[in-house]
Motif scaffolding. Structure first.
Motif, PDB file in Angstrom:
ATOM      1  N   VAL A  31       0.755  -1.120   0.067  1.00  0.00           N
ATOM      2  CA  VAL A  31       0.037   0.070  -0.147  1.00  0.00           C
ATOM      3  C   VAL A  31       0.701   1.213  -0.094  1.00  0.00           C
ATOM      4  O   VAL A  31       0.636   2.156  -0.650  1.00  0.00           O
ATOM      5  N   ALA A  32       1.901   1.200   0.681  1.00  0.00           N
ATOM      6  CA  ALA A  32       2.831   2.412   0.639  1.00  0.00           C
ATOM      7  C   ALA A  32       3.291   2.457  -0.530  1.00  0.00           C
ATOM      8  O   ALA A  32       3.744   3.541  -1.160  1.00  0.00           O
ATOM      9  N   LEU A  33       3.845   1.554  -1.210  1.00  0.00           N
ATOM     10  CA  LEU A  33       4.386   1.496  -2.606  1.00  0.00           C
ATOM     11  C   LEU A  33       3.732   1.988  -3.458  1.00  0.00           C
ATOM     12  O   LEU A  33       3.692   2.828  -4.511  1.00  0.00           O
ATOM     13  N   ARG A  34       2.072   1.814  -3.468  1.00  0.00           N
ATOM     14  CA  ARG A  34       1.032   2.072  -4.282  1.00  0.00           C
ATOM     15  C   ARG A  34       1.015   3.598  -4.212  1.00  0.00           C
ATOM     16  O   ARG A  34       0.916   4.396  -5.272  1.00  0.00           O
ATOM     17  N   ASP A  35       1.134   3.981  -2.962  1.00  0.00           N
ATOM     18  CA  ASP A  35       0.756   5.585  -2.520  1.00  0.00           C
ATOM     19  C   ASP A  35       1.813   6.434  -3.341  1.00  0.00           C
ATOM     20  O   ASP A  35       1.452   7.468  -3.754  1.00  0.00           O
ATOM     21  N   LYS A  36       2.982   5.994  -3.054  1.00  0.00           N
ATOM     22  CA  LYS A  36       4.126   6.542  -3.747  1.00  0.00           C
ATOM     23  C   LYS A  36       4.402   6.632  -5.179  1.00  0.00           C
ATOM     24  O   LYS A  36       4.474   7.555  -5.788  1.00  0.00           O
ATOM     25  N   LEU A  37       3.881   5.549  -5.692  1.00  0.00           N
ATOM     26  CA  LEU A  37       3.615   5.705  -7.220  1.00  0.00           C
ATOM     27  C   LEU A  37       2.466   6.380  -7.506  1.00  0.00           C
ATOM     28  O   LEU A  37       2.684   7.412  -8.690  1.00  0.00           O
ATOM     29  N   LEU A  38       1.485   6.425  -7.147  1.00  0.00           N
ATOM     30  CA  LEU A  38       0.508   7.409  -7.555  1.00  0.00           C
ATOM     31  C   LEU A  38       0.794   8.804  -7.201  1.00  0.00           C
ATOM     32  O   LEU A  38       0.604   9.931  -7.999  1.00  0.00           O
ATOM     33  N   GLU A  39       1.572   9.253  -6.100  1.00  0.00           N
ATOM     34  CA  GLU A  39       2.056  10.518  -5.880  1.00  0.00           C
ATOM     35  C   GLU A  39       3.059  11.033  -6.785  1.00  0.00           C
ATOM     36  O   GLU A  39       2.858  12.115  -7.353  1.00  0.00           O
ATOM     37  N   ALA A  40       3.793  10.166  -7.396  1.00  0.00           N
ATOM     38  CA  ALA A  40       4.929  10.293  -8.476  1.00  0.00           C
ATOM     39  C   ALA A  40       4.263  10.817  -9.796  1.00  0.00           C
ATOM     40  O   ALA A  40       4.394  11.372 -10.544  1.00  0.00           O
ATOM     41  N   TYR A  41       3.029   9.889 -10.017  1.00  0.00           N
ATOM     42  CA  TYR A  41       2.421   9.782 -11.251  1.00  0.00           C
ATOM     43  C   TYR A  41       1.605  11.246 -11.226  1.00  0.00           C
ATOM     44  O   TYR A  41       1.838  12.076 -12.247  1.00  0.00           O
ATOM     45  N   ARG A  42       1.021  11.816 -10.054  1.00  0.00           N
ATOM     46  CA  ARG A  42       0.438  13.127 -10.101  1.00  0.00           C
ATOM     47  C   ARG A  42       1.147  14.238 -10.195  1.00  0.00           C
ATOM     48  O   ARG A  42       0.967  14.956 -10.872  1.00  0.00           O
TER      49      ARG A  42
END
Length: 110
Positions: A92-103
């Motif tokens: 979940v933390a990895l997903r959140d970081k990836l979404l943050e980077a994408y945004r």
């Protein structure tokens, strides 16, 4: 005199021969290196998701064994639950970081 595998590998990094160095590291262009980095990252992400699914499955199996009375070992149950929680939190933390980077990338102006 025995030489460990780590010493053998470390000695390759100090080789002065271009032929050996190119074989070890390969002759890669920048484009090839970029695609290799992305594919390596993608493979690691998929592996992480698979490991998380395995941990969650093991947790469910241990819970079912304990609930049905097949296993009375709460130690295995506790370990399975801890591993599953840690794996899920990491995913979940990895997903959140990836979404943050994408945004952040999507907000960049060209």
């Amino acid at each position: 005199m025995t030489v460990t595998a780590a010493n053998d590998i470390d000695s390759l990094y100090n080789v002065s021969s271009d032929a050996v160095r190119n074989t070890l590291f390969g002759n890669k262009t920048q484009e090839t290196e970029d695609s290799d980095i992305f594919s390596t990252f993608l493979d690691a992400a998929v592996c992480n998701i698979n490991d998380t699914n395995i941990a969650l499955s093991n947790k469910e199996n241990e819970q079912l064994k304990w609930a049905m009375g097949i296993s009375e070992n709460t130690h295995d149950l506790t370990i399975a639950v801890g591993k599953a929680e840690a794996a899920l939190n990491y995913t979940v933390a990895l997903r959140d970081k990836l979404l943050e980077a994408y945004r952040e990338i999507m907000q960049m102006q060209i």
